[in-house]
Design a protein around this motif. Structure first.
Motif, short mmCIF file in Angstrom:
data_model
loop_
_atom_site.label_atom_id
_atom_site.label_comp_id
_atom_site.label_asym_id
_atom_site.label_seq_id
_atom_site.Cartn_x
_atom_site.Cartn_y
_atom_site.Cartn_z
N GLY A 174 7.61 6.30 13.70
CA GLY A 174 7.87 5.61 14.96
C GLY A 174 8.78 4.41 14.74
N ALA A 175 8.39 3.27 15.34
CA ALA A 175 9.22 2.07 15.19
C ALA A 175 9.37 1.67 13.73
N GLY A 176 8.45 2.07 12.88
CA GLY A 176 8.55 1.75 11.45
C GLY A 176 9.81 2.36 10.84
N ALA A 224 7.43 -4.35 28.53
CA ALA A 224 7.17 -5.76 28.19
C ALA A 224 6.96 -5.91 26.68
N SER A 225 6.27 -4.93 26.10
CA SER A 225 6.04 -4.98 24.65
C SER A 225 7.37 -4.89 23.88
N ILE A 226 8.25 -4.00 24.34
CA ILE A 226 9.56 -3.85 23.69
C ILE A 226 10.35 -5.16 23.82
N GLY A 259 0.82 -1.22 0.00
CA GLY A 259 0.00 0.00 0.00
C GLY A 259 0.84 1.26 0.00
N ARG A 260 0.28 2.34 0.54
CA ARG A 260 0.95 3.65 0.39
C ARG A 260 1.95 3.96 1.51
N GLY A 261 2.02 3.08 2.54
CA GLY A 261 2.97 3.33 3.62
C GLY A 261 3.93 2.17 3.79
N GLY A 282 4.69 2.19 12.70
CA GLY A 282 5.07 1.88 14.08
C GLY A 282 4.00 1.07 14.79
N GLN A 283 3.96 1.22 16.10
CA GLN A 283 2.99 0.46 16.89
C GLN A 283 1.56 0.84 16.51
N ASP A 284 0.68 -0.16 16.43
CA ASP A 284 -0.76 0.11 16.22
C ASP A 284 -1.31 0.75 17.49
N LEU A 285 -1.61 2.04 17.40
CA LEU A 285 -2.05 2.77 18.59
C LEU A 285 -3.48 2.40 18.98
N GLY A 286 -4.17 1.73 18.06
CA GLY A 286 -5.51 1.23 18.41
C GLY A 286 -5.45 0.20 19.54
N ASP A 287 -4.29 -0.42 19.73
CA ASP A 287 -4.12 -1.39 20.81
C ASP A 287 -3.60 -0.75 22.09
N ARG A 288 -3.56 0.58 22.11
CA ARG A 288 -2.89 1.24 23.24
C ARG A 288 -3.78 2.26 23.96
N SER A 289 -5.05 2.28 23.62
CA SER A 289 -5.87 3.30 24.28
C SER A 289 -6.20 2.84 25.71
O1 T3D Z 1 3.41 0.52 22.39
C1 T3D Z 1 4.45 -0.10 22.44
O2 T3D Z 1 4.48 -1.35 22.37
C2 T3D Z 1 5.73 0.65 22.54
C3 T3D Z 1 6.36 0.80 21.20
C4 T3D Z 1 6.07 1.86 20.43
C5 T3D Z 1 6.63 1.97 19.07
C6 T3D Z 1 6.00 3.06 18.25
O3 T3D Z 1 6.05 2.92 17.05
S1 T3D Z 1 5.24 4.40 18.99
C7 T3D Z 1 4.77 5.39 17.60
C8 T3D Z 1 3.45 4.94 16.99
N1 T3D Z 1 3.19 5.54 15.71
C9 T3D Z 1 2.80 6.81 15.55
O4 T3D Z 1 2.72 7.59 16.47
C10 T3D Z 1 2.42 7.23 14.15
C11 T3D Z 1 0.92 7.44 14.06
N2 T3D Z 1 0.53 7.76 12.71
C12 T3D Z 1 0.68 8.98 12.18
O5 T3D Z 1 1.18 9.91 12.79
C13 T3D Z 1 0.15 9.19 10.78
O6 T3D Z 1 -0.77 8.17 10.49
C14 T3D Z 1 1.27 9.16 9.72
C15 T3D Z 1 2.13 10.43 9.85
C16 T3D Z 1 2.15 7.93 9.85
C17 T3D Z 1 0.63 9.14 8.30
O7 T3D Z 1 -0.28 10.19 8.19
P1 T3D Z 1 -1.30 10.21 6.96
O8 T3D Z 1 -2.05 11.49 7.06
O9 T3D Z 1 -0.56 9.94 5.71
O10 T3D Z 1 -2.27 8.96 7.17
P2 T3D Z 1 -3.44 8.79 8.26
O11 T3D Z 1 -4.72 9.25 7.68
O12 T3D Z 1 -3.01 9.37 9.55
O13 T3D Z 1 -3.43 7.19 8.44
C18 T3D Z 1 -4.14 6.34 7.54
C19 T3D Z 1 -4.88 5.32 8.36
O14 T3D Z 1 -3.93 4.56 9.09
C20 T3D Z 1 -5.78 5.99 9.40
O15 T3D Z 1 -6.90 5.15 9.60
P3 T3D Z 1 -8.35 5.59 9.00
O16 T3D Z 1 -8.66 6.95 9.53
O17 T3D Z 1 -8.17 5.55 7.52
O18 T3D Z 1 -9.27 4.51 9.52
C21 T3D Z 1 -4.93 5.98 10.64
O19 T3D Z 1 -5.68 6.00 11.83
C22 T3D Z 1 -4.22 4.64 10.48
N3 T3D Z 1 -2.96 4.64 11.23
C23 T3D Z 1 -1.82 5.29 10.92
N4 T3D Z 1 -0.90 5.04 11.83
C24 T3D Z 1 -1.44 4.23 12.75
C25 T3D Z 1 -2.76 3.97 12.37
N5 T3D Z 1 -3.58 3.19 13.10
C26 T3D Z 1 -3.09 2.66 14.24
N6 T3D Z 1 -1.81 2.87 14.67
C27 T3D Z 1 -0.97 3.63 13.95
N7 T3D Z 1 0.31 3.81 14.37
#
Ligand code: T3D
Length: 263
Positions: A113-115, A83-85, A58-60, A64-71
């Motif tokens: 993020g982790a990605g 523990a997750s790390i 896809g386009r990405g 990183g971590q799915d934040l839907g699992d972290r609310s």
């Molecule tokens: O928790 C632990 O275990 C600790 C470890 C943590 C490691 C980590 O990675 S913490 C960091 C987590 N990631 C983020 O904070 C990034 C969150 N995402 C974003 O900031 C933005 O999505 C992006 C900048 C990456 C991209 O923006 P954009 O505008 O191109 O796309 P979008 O519209 O935000 O995202 C598209 C869909 O993907 C959207 O869903 P929808 O509205 O179409 O249903 C969005 O919610 C979903 N999505 C994107 N990133 C995540 C996500 N869903 C869940 N978790 C995500 N990280």
């Protein structure tokens, strides 16, 4: 092999691994972590695999971590991120860094993020010109994990690592190339073909020798010169005993292309 979250394809020594949760920009959930670990562990143990190519569907590339699992609801215990790390992210980075074959990463779109840090842990990173690297941890009160605090300063230097980690701004692919975060950025339409070309080339090279190169360069980040010279001596001794070294020298002297077995 293919399952819901990770796709695997194998051809000519190259295994292509695709993160496959495109509707979530390939964010990690527990299932995707487990499937990715399985595929990488198989690659580590399979002599037929001589190079790994990691990319995203896809386009990405990976958000990183799915934040839907972290609310967390008010009154609920927060998740234990340590523990997750320990269970998921650290084993993944150790697997990539320690894999005795090259890991090419084709960053096809946003890496957040982790990605982003998974990409920086790979050996050769190509990125589509439109891709962005976003160290987004600070935006949600976290620190860069998945080896980010180790790789970022070593790849980009202290000033850029600090700016990236504290500000969380997107770094575009051309800037990432200029800063030394990645090997090369290429036009979007050429990314996959270029990554496959590189992966197939590496898969036909002296795999055992490439593993020793990877080991030496990684060790150099913490060794002093004396220790590194000693390590080079030991690794060269091992390289000199491989069948591929013998074949390389023979092919040179016979003025023909070498055929490497990987051993
Ligand atoms: O928790 C632990 O275990 C600790 C470890 C943590 C490691 C980590 O990675 S913490 C960091 C987590 N990631 C983020 O904070 C990034 C969150 N995402 C974003 O900031 C933005 O999505 C992006 C900048 C990456 C991209 O923006 P954009 O505008 O191109 O796309 P979008 O519209 O935000 O995202 C598209 C869909 O993907 C959207 O869903 P929808 O509205 O179409 O249903 C969005 O919610 C979903 N999505 C994107 N990133 C995540 C996500 N869903 C869940 N978790 C995500 N990280």
């Amino acid at each position: 092999m293919s399952n819901a979250t990770i796709e695997r394809a194998f051809e000519d020594g190259l295994v292509t691994v695709t993160l496959n949760r495109p509707d979530r920009l390939n964010a990690f959930n527990a299932g995707m972590h487990a499937a990715l670990r399985d595929v990488l562990e198989d690659a580590a143990g399979d002599e037929a695999v001589r190079c790994v190519l990691l990319t995203g569907a896809g386009r990405g590339f990976c958000a990183g971590q799915d934040l839907g699992d972290r609310s967390v609801q008010p009154g609920e215990e927060p998740p234990d991120l340590g523990a997750s790390i320990e269970k998921n992210y650290n084993p993944l980075i150790r697997l990539i860094a320690g894999l005795e074959k090259p890991v090419v990463c084709a960053v096809n779109g946003v890496a957040a993020g982790a990605g982003a840090n998974v990409a920086f842990a790979c050996d050769i990173v190509l990125a589509a010109r439109s891709a962005k690297f976003i160290p987004s941890f600070c935006r949600i009160g976290l620190i860069p994990d998945s080896g980010g605090t180790w790789h970022l300063p070593r790849l980009a230097g202290r000033a850029r690592a600090m700016g990236m980690a504290l500000l969380g701004d997107a770094v575009d692919a051309e800037t990432a190339e200029r800063w030394g975060l990645i090997w090369r950025c290429v036009d979007d339409a050429e990314l996959l073909a270029e990554a496959l070309r590189l992966g197939r080339h590496l898969a036909a090279q002296p795999t055992a020798g490439l593993a020793l190169i990877k080991q030496a360069l990684r060790a150099s980040w913490s060794n002093d010169l004396g220790a590194q010279l000693d390590l080079e001596k030991e690794l060269q001794r091992a390289a000199g005993r491989t069948a591929d070294y013998r074949e390389g020298v023979r092919a040179f002297l016979e003025k023909r292309a070498a055929v490497f077995s990987g051993r």
